[in-house]
Design an enzyme around this catalytic site. Structure first.
Site, short mmCIF file in Angstrom:
data_model
loop_
_atom_site.label_atom_id
_atom_site.label_comp_id
_atom_site.label_asym_id
_atom_site.label_seq_id
_atom_site.Cartn_x
_atom_site.Cartn_y
_atom_site.Cartn_z
CG HIS A 17 2.97 -10.90 1.47
ND1 HIS A 17 2.56 -11.12 2.97
CD2 HIS A 17 3.89 -10.00 1.50
CE1 HIS A 17 3.47 -10.38 3.50
NE2 HIS A 17 4.23 -9.55 2.76
CG HIS A 20 0.19 -7.51 3.62
ND1 HIS A 20 0.91 -8.00 2.39
CD2 HIS A 20 1.33 -6.71 4.32
CE1 HIS A 20 2.06 -7.35 2.16
NE2 HIS A 20 2.25 -6.53 3.06
CB CYS A 127 16.17 2.54 5.79
SG CYS A 127 15.69 1.23 5.06
CB CYS A 130 12.59 0.99 7.75
SG CYS A 130 13.68 -0.18 7.91
CB CYS A 145 18.60 -1.12 6.29
SG CYS A 145 17.25 -1.85 6.88
CG HIS A 148 14.51 -2.79 3.86
ND1 HIS A 148 14.09 -2.39 5.03
CD2 HIS A 148 13.18 -3.00 3.29
CE1 HIS A 148 13.03 -2.41 5.31
NE2 HIS A 148 12.40 -2.88 4.15
CE LYS A 289 12.47 -10.61 6.19
NZ LYS A 289 13.38 -9.57 6.47
CE LYS A 292 7.52 -8.14 -5.54
NZ LYS A 292 7.39 -6.86 -5.99
O1 ME8 Z 1 4.04 -1.37 8.17
N1 ME8 Z 1 3.95 -12.41 9.23
O2 ME8 Z 1 2.54 -1.66 6.27
P1 ME8 Z 1 3.14 -2.82 5.75
C1 ME8 Z 1 2.85 -11.82 9.87
N2 ME8 Z 1 2.09 1.00 6.24
N3 ME8 Z 1 2.62 -10.42 9.49
C2 ME8 Z 1 3.10 -9.97 8.40
C3 ME8 Z 1 4.35 -10.56 7.83
C4 ME8 Z 1 4.50 -11.71 8.01
N4 ME8 Z 1 5.60 -12.43 7.37
N5 ME8 Z 1 4.62 -9.56 6.73
C5 ME8 Z 1 3.70 -8.50 6.90
C6 ME8 Z 1 3.30 -0.80 7.21
N6 ME8 Z 1 2.91 -8.67 8.09
C7 ME8 Z 1 2.61 0.49 7.33
C8 ME8 Z 1 1.64 0.59 8.51
S1 ME8 Z 1 -0.43 1.68 10.01
C9 ME8 Z 1 -0.55 3.34 10.55
C10 ME8 Z 1 1.07 1.75 8.89
C11 ME8 Z 1 1.70 -7.96 8.30
O3 ME8 Z 1 2.70 -3.09 4.40
C12 ME8 Z 1 1.88 -7.43 9.65
O4 ME8 Z 1 0.74 -7.02 10.27
O5 ME8 Z 1 4.63 -3.09 5.66
C13 ME8 Z 1 2.61 -5.97 9.48
O6 ME8 Z 1 2.66 -5.12 10.95
C14 ME8 Z 1 2.28 -5.32 8.40
O7 ME8 Z 1 1.92 -6.45 7.81
C15 ME8 Z 1 2.90 -4.28 7.70
O8 ME8 Z 1 2.57 -3.82 6.54
#
Ligand code: ME8
Length: 473
Positions: A17, A20, A127, A130, A145, A148, A289, A292
């Site tokens: 989304h 990311h 969790c 998380c 949590c 979540h 926020k 979904k």
């Molecule tokens: O945490 N605003 O992956 P993840 C800004 N797999 N950035 C956002 C956001 C938002 N509303 N939502 C998500 C993980 N992000 C682990 C990481 S690394 C070794 C492992 C971005 O799929 C933000 O950069 O939950 C966040 O840190 C990342 O998506 C988390 O992606």
């Protein structure tokens, strides 16, 4: 000098989304800037997918597909999305790949050999949302949590632990030596006070996990997903010279993993800790926020199809300061497109080139740079200090400056009475357009070649083009 940029590797329980996308686009912008400055061969940009997670198992079950097939398809979707929106990654890592498993085994063996792993009884609250252990004090009034909204799982088993507590002092020393290990300041201070508050050893294996990488010395245990995921940055590292210039870009939600656990793991394994880390903020969509259940999750592909790749970049990266939290709205995005991109950049380039064709038969005006023209020199500095929004603002204020010059001097009128004077105006505008084109190579990579073509060469300008076509709201 070499630079190695990484994004977090994203969980594959869902498709990308715009959250990311925000992080990935920011990282892409840095990679493009440094490639332009240092040469392509000196910059490496990594992204990928984090696959050894309980979330994967649950998502695969929900999809009714065998896990391997699910992973194959969804990681392809992530990769394809980045291709569709023009992300210039050099490598895409999946944590189920052999090269990763091998590096995880190497690093875990080193940590084990250093005496930093021991077996003990674990009792705690986990969790899956998380992918982390929670303390009772982390839970909300319902014992759920807070992120979540689900009760964590009670886990009681024999686990392997990592002696994180041993690294409290070394980490503090590391922070004091390296001001770039986590910025901005606010995030750095949060992590520092977390470390000063005392570090506890962490459980790094699961005896009953269905999926994951087995421990090299005890195949019956799967490695805790974060302990494996962080290692991806080493698995795909193209060489130690790149490691010396590594910069992890991440969200503020995962700073403890990146700036506490990861450097401690590396110290234990005898590998240099990361040179640089930057944590950006989170954004809401129209003040809420993204979720979904609220149905407000925005797809980057939909926005790109409607407005183009560069609009998505500008819309996300200019919405608020990189490093702070902010908000994104589709109305604000549309306005930026209509006013700044179509009405600003597009209009400027089109007007100037059309007029040069009309009055100078397309001849490039002799490029005398007007004495009052100062190109925005802070642009580079902004990009070297993670101030992406400021870099974009410089770009747009340069566009405004050129448009104002055009409106004040009215060369379309001047040309009828004093052609040399009109030519001089164009000769002052062309260097401004050239500066904007230079900036666009980093900020607007899809539009950049079109701008370059329109500017033409020393003899002739190119054909006028519509850079940002009209889009209905
Ligand atoms: O945490 N605003 O992956 P993840 C800004 N797999 N950035 C956002 C956001 C938002 N509303 N939502 C998500 C993980 N992000 C682990 C990481 S690394 C070794 C492992 C971005 O799929 C933000 O950069 O939950 C966040 O840190 C990342 O998506 C988390 O992606």
């Amino acid at each position: 000098m070499k630079k190695y940029f990484t994004t977090p590797i994203y969980y594959v329980n869902d498709v990308p989304h715009i959250g990311h996308t925000y992080c990935t686009l920011a990282t892409d912008t840095f990679a493009r800037y440094w490639r332009k400055k240092l040469g392509k061969e000196n910059v490496f940009f990594l992204t990928g997918t984090d696959e050894n997670s309980q979330k994967t198992v649950e998502a695969a079950q929900k999809s009714g597909k065998p896990i391997d097939q699910y992973l194959e398809e969804i990681s392809h979707t992530w990769r394809k999305t980045w291709d569709q929106i023009g992300i210039s990654y050099d490598d895409f890592i999946r944590t189920t790949e052999k090269r990763h498993v091998q590096t995880v085994h190497e690093i875990l063996t080193k940590i084990h050999d250093a005496g930093d792993i021991y077996k003990s009884q674990y009792e705690g609250l986990y969790c899956t949302g998380c992918e982390a252990f929670l303390k009772k004090s982390d839970l909300d009034g319902n014992g759920h949590c807070p992120d979540h909204k689900k009760a964590p799982q009670k886990i009681q088993e024999e686990n392997y632990f990592f002696r994180l507590s041993k690294y409290q002092e070394p980490l503090l020393e590391l922070f004091s030596k390296n001001p770039n290990l986590l910025r901005p300041e606010k995030r750095r201070n949060e992590v520092l006070s977390f470390i000063r508050g005392g570090l506890e050893d962490i459980s790094i294996s699961r005896e009953n996990a269905e999926f994951g990488i087995p421990l090299p010395w005890d195949e019956g245990h799967k490695i805790y997903v974060w302990f494996d995921a962080l290692i991806n940055y080493r698995s795909a590292c193209p060489g130690e010279d790149f490691w010396a210039g590594v910069c992890h870009i991440l969200g503020k939600d995962i700073t403890r993993f990146h700036s506490v656990i990861w450097p401690a793991m590396l110290l234990s394994a005898g590998i240099a800790p990361p040179a640089e880390e930057f944590a950006h903020g989170f954004f809401t969509v129209n003040g809420e926020k993204m979720s979904k259940s609220l149905g407000n999750v925005i797809s980057p592909v939909d926005l790109t199809e409607k407005y183009g790749r560069d609009a998505l970049r500008m819309g996300l990266l200019s919405a608020f300061e990189f490093g702070n939290d902010g908000d994104f709205s589709l109305d604000g995005f549309h306005d930026l497109y209509a006013k700044k991109l179509a009405g600003g950049v597009g209009n400027l380039f089109n007007r100037v080139i059309v007029l040069i064709h009309k009055f100078l038969e397309g001849k490039s005006p002799a490029s005398v740079v007007g004495s009052d023209y100062n190109p925005p020199i802070q642009f580079e500095k902004c990009l070297e200090t993670n101030k992406i929004r400021e870099a974009i603002q410089l770009f747009f204020s340069e566009v405004d400056r050129a448009n104002e010059r055009l409106n004040e001097t009215e060369p379309w009128k001047l040309a009828k009475t004093d052609l040399p004077a009109a030519e001089k105006v164009f000769a002052q505008l062309i260097p401004m357009l050239a500066t904007l084109t230079e900036m666009a190579e980093v900020l607007l990579p899809e539009t950049f070649p079109k701008m370059k073509k329109m500017l033409g060469d020393e003899q002739k300008v190119g054909e006028p083009e519509i850079l940002f076509p009209r889009v209905d709201r």
